[in-house]
Design an enzyme around this catalytic site. Structure first.
Site, PDB file in Angstrom:
ATOM      1  N   LYS A 118       2.348  -2.712   9.165  1.00 11.50           N
ATOM      2  CA  LYS A 118       3.744  -2.318   8.379  1.00 11.50           C
ATOM      3  C   LYS A 118       4.670  -3.299   9.032  1.00 11.50           C
ATOM      4  O   LYS A 118       4.822  -3.998  10.221  1.00 11.50           O
ATOM      5  CB  LYS A 118       3.618  -0.929  10.191  1.00 11.50           C
ATOM      6  CG  LYS A 118       5.093  -0.740   9.193  1.00 11.50           C
ATOM      7  CD  LYS A 118       5.298   1.087  10.255  1.00 11.50           C
ATOM      8  CE  LYS A 118       3.874   2.210  10.122  1.00 11.50           C
ATOM      9  NZ  LYS A 118       4.469   3.148  11.530  1.00 11.50           N
TER      10      LYS A 118
ATOM     11  N   ASP B 283       3.738  15.516  14.856  1.00 14.59           N
ATOM     12  CA  ASP B 283       4.010  15.574  13.677  1.00 14.59           C
ATOM     13  C   ASP B 283       2.910  15.236  12.521  1.00 14.59           C
ATOM     14  O   ASP B 283       2.931  14.837  12.044  1.00 14.59           O
ATOM     15  CB  ASP B 283       5.158  14.136  13.083  1.00 14.59           C
ATOM     16  CG  ASP B 283       5.867  14.464  12.072  1.00 14.59           C
ATOM     17  OD1 ASP B 283       5.569  15.336  10.687  1.00 14.59           O
ATOM     18  OD2 ASP B 283       6.567  13.301  11.760  1.00 14.59           O
TER      19      ASP B 283
ATOM     20  N   LEU C 103       0.797  -1.167  -0.105  1.00 14.61           N
ATOM     21  CA  LEU C 103      -0.089  -0.212   0.137  1.00 14.61           C
ATOM     22  C   LEU C 103       0.730   1.130   0.222  1.00 14.61           C
ATOM     23  O   LEU C 103       0.640   2.299  -0.601  1.00 14.61           O
ATOM     24  CB  LEU C 103      -0.485  -0.077   1.204  1.00 14.61           C
ATOM     25  CG  LEU C 103      -1.544  -1.010   1.317  1.00 14.61           C
ATOM     26  CD1 LEU C 103      -2.272  -0.971   2.658  1.00 14.61           C
ATOM     27  CD2 LEU C 103      -3.326  -0.990  -0.106  1.00 14.61           C
ATOM     28  N   GLY C 104       1.707   0.820   0.693  1.00 16.76           N
ATOM     29  CA  GLY C 104       2.871   2.239   1.024  1.00 16.76           C
ATOM     30  C   GLY C 104       4.340   1.672   1.369  1.00 16.76           C
ATOM     31  O   GLY C 104       4.642   0.984   1.705  1.00 16.76           O
ATOM     32  N   GLU C 105       4.968   2.825   0.863  1.00 13.87           N
ATOM     33  CA  GLU C 105       6.289   2.376   1.703  1.00 13.87           C
ATOM     34  C   GLU C 105       7.267   4.009   1.811  1.00 13.87           C
ATOM     35  O   GLU C 105       7.049   4.966   1.862  1.00 13.87           O
ATOM     36  CB  GLU C 105       7.649   1.980   0.668  1.00 13.87           C
ATOM     37  CG  GLU C 105       8.606   1.628   0.658  1.00 13.87           C
ATOM     38  CD  GLU C 105       9.496   0.730   0.460  1.00 13.87           C
ATOM     39  OE1 GLU C 105      10.346   0.539   0.499  1.00 13.87           O
ATOM     40  OE2 GLU C 105       9.175   0.732  -0.804  1.00 13.87           O
TER      41      GLU C 105
ATOM     42  N   SER D 206      10.392   5.308   5.169  1.00 12.36           N
ATOM     43  CA  SER D 206      11.593   5.389   5.891  1.00 12.36           C
ATOM     44  C   SER D 206      11.801   4.338   6.638  1.00 12.36           C
ATOM     45  O   SER D 206      13.200   3.791   6.989  1.00 12.36           O
ATOM     46  CB  SER D 206      11.929   6.760   6.583  1.00 12.36           C
ATOM     47  OG  SER D 206      11.117   7.122   7.780  1.00 12.36           O
ATOM     48  N   TYR D 207      10.947   3.633   7.277  1.00 11.33           N
ATOM     49  CA  TYR D 207      10.839   2.364   8.458  1.00 11.33           C
ATOM     50  C   TYR D 207      10.849   1.698   7.960  1.00 11.33           C
ATOM     51  O   TYR D 207      11.184   0.117   7.611  1.00 11.33           O
ATOM     52  CB  TYR D 207       9.843   2.523   9.695  1.00 11.33           C
ATOM     53  CG  TYR D 207      10.203   4.434  10.727  1.00 11.33           C
ATOM     54  CD1 TYR D 207      11.346   3.262  11.641  1.00 11.33           C
ATOM     55  CD2 TYR D 207      10.560   5.204  10.503  1.00 11.33           C
ATOM     56  CE1 TYR D 207      11.567   4.375  13.096  1.00 11.33           C
ATOM     57  CE2 TYR D 207      10.618   5.930  11.053  1.00 11.33           C
ATOM     58  CZ  TYR D 207      10.879   6.195  11.626  1.00 11.33           C
ATOM     59  OH  TYR D 207      12.088   6.703  13.010  1.00 11.33           O
ATOM     60  N   GLY D 208       9.515   0.963   6.611  1.00 12.67           N
ATOM     61  CA  GLY D 208       9.237  -0.072   6.186  1.00 12.67           C
ATOM     62  C   GLY D 208       8.296  -0.345   5.121  1.00 12.67           C
ATOM     63  O   GLY D 208       7.337   1.144   5.274  1.00 12.67           O
ATOM     64  N   LYS D 209       7.818  -1.135   4.461  1.00 15.91           N
ATOM     65  CA  LYS D 209       6.608  -1.218   3.956  1.00 15.91           C
ATOM     66  C   LYS D 209       5.309  -0.918   4.348  1.00 15.91           C
ATOM     67  O   LYS D 209       5.065  -2.285   5.470  1.00 15.91           O
ATOM     68  CB  LYS D 209       6.328  -1.839   3.314  1.00 15.91           C
ATOM     69  CG  LYS D 209       8.201  -2.396   1.672  1.00 15.91           C
ATOM     70  CD  LYS D 209       7.906  -3.234   1.013  1.00 15.91           C
ATOM     71  CE  LYS D 209       9.719  -3.501   0.384  1.00 15.91           C
ATOM     72  NZ  LYS D 209      10.278  -4.594  -0.568  1.00 15.91           N
TER      73      LYS D 209
END
Length: 448
Positions: free
Chosen positions: A124, A222, A101-103, A105-108
């Site tokens: 995640k 954030d 679904l997305g990616e 900096s920490y993972g997919k």
């Protein structure tokens, strides 16, 4: 598979003795095409088997081939054999894995299906090896897990399950499934902004989620469109608590010491390097920048690089919101984006603001932007279903040649299907067309 596709010929120089000061003349020779009998003499063992590799296995290979020892033979396109890329069904615990679904900096982030409840989930996937290369990566993940375990609100993402794989050094955070990200929706919308009617709907939900977080002593740090997700029923979810901070429940102050959010959404006190700052007021500033971005398609402070951007934010001088937004929205943005944190109103005062209390109507020609991420379709179909279909109803035809593929493409271009052909779902030609259209990237092969 035709063995002529890939064949390694032994180095002929190995049979030469040690000769000194001998000059050789390089000549280009055309080798005759070999037949299968030449490749497999009567005394040779069984033909070489073919091992198919997927993309992940190819990346893991450490190929160090001596190109001088390889001869490449021309092969007719009719002899090239392809194999369709299968959707290999993978399960983690009781969950069936889907597409990415997305990616970040920490993972997919991948889609999942709970095999017991049949609920769609998002997972995640974090690798410990990758987290160690990120500053405070492991600490941020542990902080996020601890916070999400205790947070329960309709506008805060819910952590469903946490799975560990010690052998592969992976961690799986199973969460609620969302179909869209506000950042992706903004980038694909006209003018990269929402109508005020739609922005009002999302902003009021953001205030609800922030009010709950602050009541629990949690500072997000954030808040931005990239960390705001949407479900199928247009419910906004605040996510990504990697840099969030939980205050002391018995403390009367909201003092924070470290700001780790995105630079464009940081308040002036953090941009100026203040050692301490108000956590609640920093979230209000970030929410104001988010509202400004949703309604204008721009940011209140901009710069050529991060240093220029933080310098502009630190000065706090900006032209203000455009007058086309209306007096009510301009007034709200000026209050939330005040350079002095003491002048920014708290959440309960923001709720009584005129723009928040009144729902703006849709202007003529404006359309609501549907929730959609970069990898999803308009109907938000599940990406897990093709893996289940391939596992339980695998296609009988697995290989096809280059010639067959070209013939299929020529037939598709030169012929228009009739109604009778479209209705004949059991015909062989229809099955072949559907099968070819489902072919993805072709896997590589190696001879073993």
């Amino acid at each position: 598979m035709d063995p002529r596709m890939c064949r390694k010929v032994s180095n002929s120089s190995d049979s030469l003795g040690e000769v000194e000061d001998v000059e050789y003349e390089a000549r280009e020779e055309v080798l005759p095409q070999e037949s299968e009998e030449d490749l497999y003499p009567p005394c040779s063992p069984e033909p070489l088997s073919v091992t198919w590799l997927d993309d992940d296995q190819i990346e893991d290979l450490d190929l160090n081939l001596d190109q001088t020892n390889l001869f490449f033979h021309r092969v007719d396109s009719a002899d090239i054999i392809y194999r369709s890329k299968k959707k290999k069904c993978k399960m983690v615990g009781k969950y069936v894995m889907g597409d990415i679904l997305g990616e970040g900096s920490y993972g997919k982030v991948k889609e999942m299906l709970d095999s017991e409840t049949l609920c769609r989930r998002a997972v995640k996937i974090l690798k410990k090896r990758k987290l160690r290369r990120i500053a405070n990566g492991e600490q941020n993940v542990q902080r996020e897990i601890q916070l999400l375990r205790i947070l329960r609100h309709k506008n805060v993402i819910e952590l469903v399950d946490v799975l560990y794989n010690d052998e592969k050094q992976k961690m799986y955070l199973v969460m609620e499934f969302c179909v869209g990200v506000l950042q992706d929706m903004l980038e694909s919308s006209p003018g990269k902004k929402f109508p005020q009617h739609q922005a009002h709907q999302y902003f009021t939900q953001l205030l609800d989620g922030m009010e709950y977080l602050h009541s629990q002593g949690v500072i997000h740090k954030d808040i931005k469109p990239g960390n705001l997700l949407l479900t199928l029923d247009q419910t906004l979810k605040i996510t990504d608590f990697g840099v969030a901070e939980a205050l002391d429940m018995f403390s009367a102050e909201d003092t924070c010491y470290v700001g780790q959010g995105s630079p464009a959404f940081q308040p002036p006190e953090i941009a100026n390097g203040a050692e301490t700052f108000s956590g609640y007021k920093s979230d209000i500033w970030s929410a104001g920048v988010t509202l400004y971005n949703m309604t204008t398609g721009r940011y209140p402070f901009e710069g050529d690089n991060v240093f220029r951007l933080l310098e502009a934010i630190g000065r706090g001088s900006w032209a203000g919101p455009p007058a086309s937004l209306g007096a009510a929205l301009c007034s709200l943005l000026r209050l939330m984006l005040h350079s002095d944190p003491r002048r920014r109103p708290p959440l309960h005062e923001l709720r009584r603001h005129k723009w928040v209390q009144t729902v703006p109507p849709l202007e003529p020609g404006e359309k609501m932007i549907s929730p959609r991420s970069r990898r999803s379709d308009e109907l938000h179909n599940s990406t897990v279903l093709p893996y289940l279909v391939e596992r339980h109803y695998a296609s009988a035809q697995e290989y096809f040649t280059e010639r067959e593929l070209r013939q299929e493409l020529e037939e598709r271009e030169s012929r228009t299907l009739s109604t009778a052909e479209l209705s004949d779902g059991d015909s062989a030609s229809q099955r072949k067309r559907r099968w070819h259209s489902a072919c993805g990237r072709l896997p590589a092969c190696r001879l073993t």
